[in-house]
Design a protein around this motif. Structure first.
Motif, short mmCIF file in Angstrom:
data_model
loop_
_atom_site.label_atom_id
_atom_site.label_comp_id
_atom_site.label_asym_id
_atom_site.label_seq_id
_atom_site.Cartn_x
_atom_site.Cartn_y
_atom_site.Cartn_z
N LYS A 1 56.03 8.40 78.29
CA LYS A 1 56.26 8.60 76.86
C LYS A 1 55.29 9.66 76.30
O LYS A 1 55.69 10.56 75.56
CB LYS A 1 56.09 7.29 76.11
CG LYS A 1 57.22 6.29 76.38
CD LYS A 1 56.98 5.00 75.62
CE LYS A 1 58.09 3.99 75.88
NZ LYS A 1 57.83 2.72 75.18
N GLU A 2 53.99 9.51 76.70
CA GLU A 2 53.02 10.49 76.22
C GLU A 2 53.35 11.89 76.73
O GLU A 2 53.19 12.89 76.02
CB GLU A 2 51.63 10.07 76.69
CG GLU A 2 51.09 8.84 75.98
CD GLU A 2 49.73 8.43 76.51
OE1 GLU A 2 49.27 9.10 77.47
OE2 GLU A 2 49.15 7.47 75.98
N ARG B 1 57.20 17.73 74.06
CA ARG B 1 57.85 18.05 72.80
C ARG B 1 56.92 18.87 71.88
O ARG B 1 57.32 19.88 71.29
CB ARG B 1 58.28 16.76 72.11
CG ARG B 1 59.31 16.95 71.00
CD ARG B 1 59.69 15.63 70.38
NE ARG B 1 60.42 14.78 71.30
CZ ARG B 1 59.94 13.66 71.80
NH1 ARG B 1 58.71 13.23 71.47
NH2 ARG B 1 60.66 12.92 72.63
N GLU C 1 56.13 13.21 74.75
CA GLU C 1 55.64 13.63 73.44
C GLU C 1 54.85 14.95 73.54
O GLU C 1 55.02 15.86 72.71
CB GLU C 1 54.76 12.54 72.84
CG GLU C 1 55.55 11.31 72.41
CD GLU C 1 54.65 10.22 71.89
OE1 GLU C 1 53.40 10.42 71.94
OE2 GLU C 1 55.16 9.17 71.46
#
Length: 248
Positions: free
Chosen positions: A158-159, A165, A162
């Motif tokens: 997830k990190e 992104r 992120e």
């Protein structure tokens, strides 16, 4: 036949007669002895028969008594059987008991031999059980660690997503800023500069001070454009016109 032959035959017959008489006497004596001995044996056998009959009667009585005591008369298995049949069965049971005793001895010997092996197997079993418990505990710890690692991997993914992104957004913003700065540079270079026809006489000191002020302002403008977010063309043109006015 001659007289000699006749006399010889007569002597032969007389001899055979005498032999037959002697054999008859001897056989008669033997017969008398056999009769005496047989009579004595018969008497002895009669006495034994009487004794055996008495013993048999006593045994029948005892057998009846024992059958009643043992409950064989009421048992359907032994009811209606003769004593000899019961005795035969008892002998058979005795034989089976002897065989079972032999088998029991062999089994006891085998059991003595198997006792240390059984003790060793029990020890090995206990050791294996302890090892199994340790392995189960280790497996639980590994499962917990695996779950933690999976959670950490999910969080790291997830990190990472992120960060990717954010990186893409930063990259896009940098590219947009580059395009805007390139456009602003093109617009500033393409603006026509009109100077007045009349010139004033300026001293060297004032001209040098003005040139230094112009260079400082240009440096400030370049630093502001590099550090500040992308600006519009109008916002860039104003300080440029101010510098031009100052120069004039």
């Amino acid at each position: 036949m001659s007289s000699y032959e006749v006399s010889r035959i007569v002597l032969k017959c007389q001899k055979e007669r005498d032999d037959a008489l002697r054999r008859e006497e001897s056989s008669r004596d033997k017969l008398k002895l056999l009769e005496v001995s047989s009579r004595s044996q018969i008497q002895e056998l009669k006495a034994k028969l009487k004794e055996l009959t008495n013993e048999n009667k006593n045994l029948h009585r005892t057998v009846k008594k024992l059958r009643l005591d043992l409950g064989l008369e009421g048992n359907p298995r032994f009811k209606g059987k003769m004593t000899k049949d019961v005795i035969k069965e008892l002998y058979e049971q005795e034989d089976t008991c002897s065989h079972l005793k032999e088998n029991n001895q062999l089994l006891s010997v085998q059991l003595r031999e198997m006792v240390p092996i059984i003790v060793q197997t029990q020890q090995q079993k206990s050791e294996l059980q302890t090892q199994l418990k340790d392995m189960e505990r280790k497996m639980r710890d590994l499962a917990k660690e695996n779950n933690k690692l999976e959670q950490f991997l999910q969080e790291s993914r997830k990190e990472r997503e992120e960060l990717e992104r954010v990186h893409m957004m930063l990259k896009k913003s940098i590219e947009d800023a580059k395009t805007v700065t390139s456009r602003s540079v093109q617009t500033t270079t393409s603006i026509p500069v009109t100077l007045p026809t009349t010139y004033k006489k300026i001293s060297r000191e004032s001209s040098s001070s003005q040139a230094s002020q112009v260079t400082q302002e240009k440096r400030k403008v370049s630093l502001e454009t590099s550090n500040s977010p992308p600006l519009s063309a109008g916002s860039i043109q104003k300080p440029y016109y101010r510098t031009l006015r100052n120069q004039s």
